[in-house]
Every structure is written in C-alpha cells, then in structure tokens.
Design a protein around this motif. Structure first.
Motif, PDB file in Angstrom:
ATOM      1  N   THR A  33       0.556  -1.176   0.235  1.00  0.00           N
ATOM      2  CA  THR A  33      -0.008   0.196  -0.197  1.00  0.00           C
ATOM      3  C   THR A  33       0.955   0.456   0.089  1.00  0.00           C
ATOM      4  OG1 THR A  33      -1.867   1.153   1.060  1.00  0.00           O
ATOM      5  CG2 THR A  33      -0.148  -0.429   2.385  1.00  0.00           C
ATOM      6  N   ARG A  36      -1.077   7.855   2.768  1.00  0.00           N
ATOM      7  CA  ARG A  36      -2.105   8.854   2.568  1.00  0.00           C
ATOM      8  C   ARG A  36      -1.995   9.908   3.332  1.00  0.00           C
ATOM      9  NH1 ARG A  36      -7.144   8.582   5.236  1.00  0.00           N
ATOM     10  NH2 ARG A  36      -7.346   5.982   6.209  1.00  0.00           N
ATOM     11  N   SER A  37      -1.112  10.260   4.931  1.00  0.00           N
ATOM     12  CA  SER A  37      -1.119  11.147   5.335  1.00  0.00           C
ATOM     13  C   SER A  37       0.926  11.502   5.119  1.00  0.00           C
ATOM     14  CB  SER A  37      -2.200  10.717   6.506  1.00  0.00           C
ATOM     15  OG  SER A  37      -1.384  10.375   7.150  1.00  0.00           O
ATOM     16  N   ALA A  50      -1.405   7.171   8.089  1.00  0.00           N
ATOM     17  CA  ALA A  50      -3.111   6.702   7.480  1.00  0.00           C
ATOM     18  C   ALA A  50      -1.800   6.140   6.025  1.00  0.00           C
ATOM     19  CB  ALA A  50      -3.234   7.555   7.062  1.00  0.00           C
ATOM     20  N   ASP A  52      -3.838   3.222   2.617  1.00  0.00           N
ATOM     21  CA  ASP A  52      -4.027   3.267   1.338  1.00  0.00           C
ATOM     22  C   ASP A  52      -5.386   2.592   1.452  1.00  0.00           C
ATOM     23  OD1 ASP A  52      -4.444   6.467  -0.696  1.00  0.00           O
ATOM     24  OD2 ASP A  52      -3.109   5.351  -1.410  1.00  0.00           O
ATOM     25  N   PHE A  54      -7.340   1.895   4.381  1.00  0.00           N
ATOM     26  CA  PHE A  54      -7.458   0.909   5.545  1.00  0.00           C
ATOM     27  C   PHE A  54      -7.723   1.923   6.618  1.00  0.00           C
ATOM     28  CE2 PHE A  54      -4.079  -1.856   4.416  1.00  0.00           C
ATOM     29  CZ  PHE A  54      -4.804  -2.697   5.039  1.00  0.00           C
ATOM     30  N   THR A  55      -8.515   2.671   7.346  1.00  0.00           N
ATOM     31  CA  THR A  55      -8.877   3.118   8.384  1.00  0.00           C
ATOM     32  C   THR A  55      -7.888   2.788   9.423  1.00  0.00           C
ATOM     33  OG1 THR A  55     -10.554   2.128   9.711  1.00  0.00           O
ATOM     34  CG2 THR A  55     -11.421   3.307   7.516  1.00  0.00           C
ATOM     35  N   GLY A  56      -8.639   4.488   9.631  1.00  0.00           N
ATOM     36  CA  GLY A  56      -7.460   5.118  10.847  1.00  0.00           C
ATOM     37  C   GLY A  56      -5.842   4.912  11.217  1.00  0.00           C
ATOM     38  N   LYS A  58      -1.771   3.438  11.272  1.00  0.00           N
ATOM     39  CA  LYS A  58      -1.381   2.228  11.147  1.00  0.00           C
ATOM     40  C   LYS A  58       0.227   2.354  12.220  1.00  0.00           C
ATOM     41  CE  LYS A  58      -4.558   0.302  10.132  1.00  0.00           C
ATOM     42  NZ  LYS A  58      -5.817  -0.108  10.864  1.00  0.00           N
TER      43      LYS A  58
END
Length: 86
Positions: A33, A36-37, A50, A52, A54-56, A58
C-alpha cells in the motif's frame, strides 16, 4: 523508537510500504500500500500513519518501506550536496 517528525522527514505522503497487520514470528502476511498522510503521534507518543485502503492510523513499526518518491530522493541529494559544500 522513531518519532512522527522523523518519519515525516524521511518519508513523504505516497511512500510505498508493506503493511504487516500482525507482528509475530513466522507470520509473513503483508499488504502492499501507500501512505496517505503524514505520521502523527498517539497519546503515548507512538507514531502512526494513514494508509490507502485502511481506516485510522497504523503503527510505523508495522511498516516496511519499499520505495521513496523521486521528490524525496532529490531533496536528500540536495541536502547531501549542501553539507559537502565548503
């Protein structure tokens, strides 16, 4: 331990990573992946980012960086050249 600011200095948004949801000996399942943040720190100071798909956030401890953008490579080359200049 890496801090969020250290992660952000090395890895821009869009860095390709392998995400390992489970960190146990013998478990090698991962997901390819991208970030994205920028990373941020949870209350205890643990850095998360964050991804791509997935939420929250990691944990950066669950990530293996597999490529860095050409933009970052250019920035690192410039910084290296500047540090060697008289």
């Amino acid at each position: 331990k890496m801090k969020a600011s250290e992660w952000n200095a090395q890895y821009p948004i869009g860095t390709e990573v392998l995400y390992f949801p489970v960190l146990k000996p013998g478990v090698k399942d991962s997901v390819h992946t991208k970030t994205r943040s920028e990373a941020w720190e949870l209350g205890g100071g643990h850095p998360v980012v964050a991804l791509d798909g997935f939420t929250g956030g990691k944990s950066v401890d669950h990530l293996l960086v597999i490529s860095v953008s050409s933009e970052l490579a250019d920035r690192l080359a410039e910084a290296s050249a500047e540090s060697k200049a008289p």
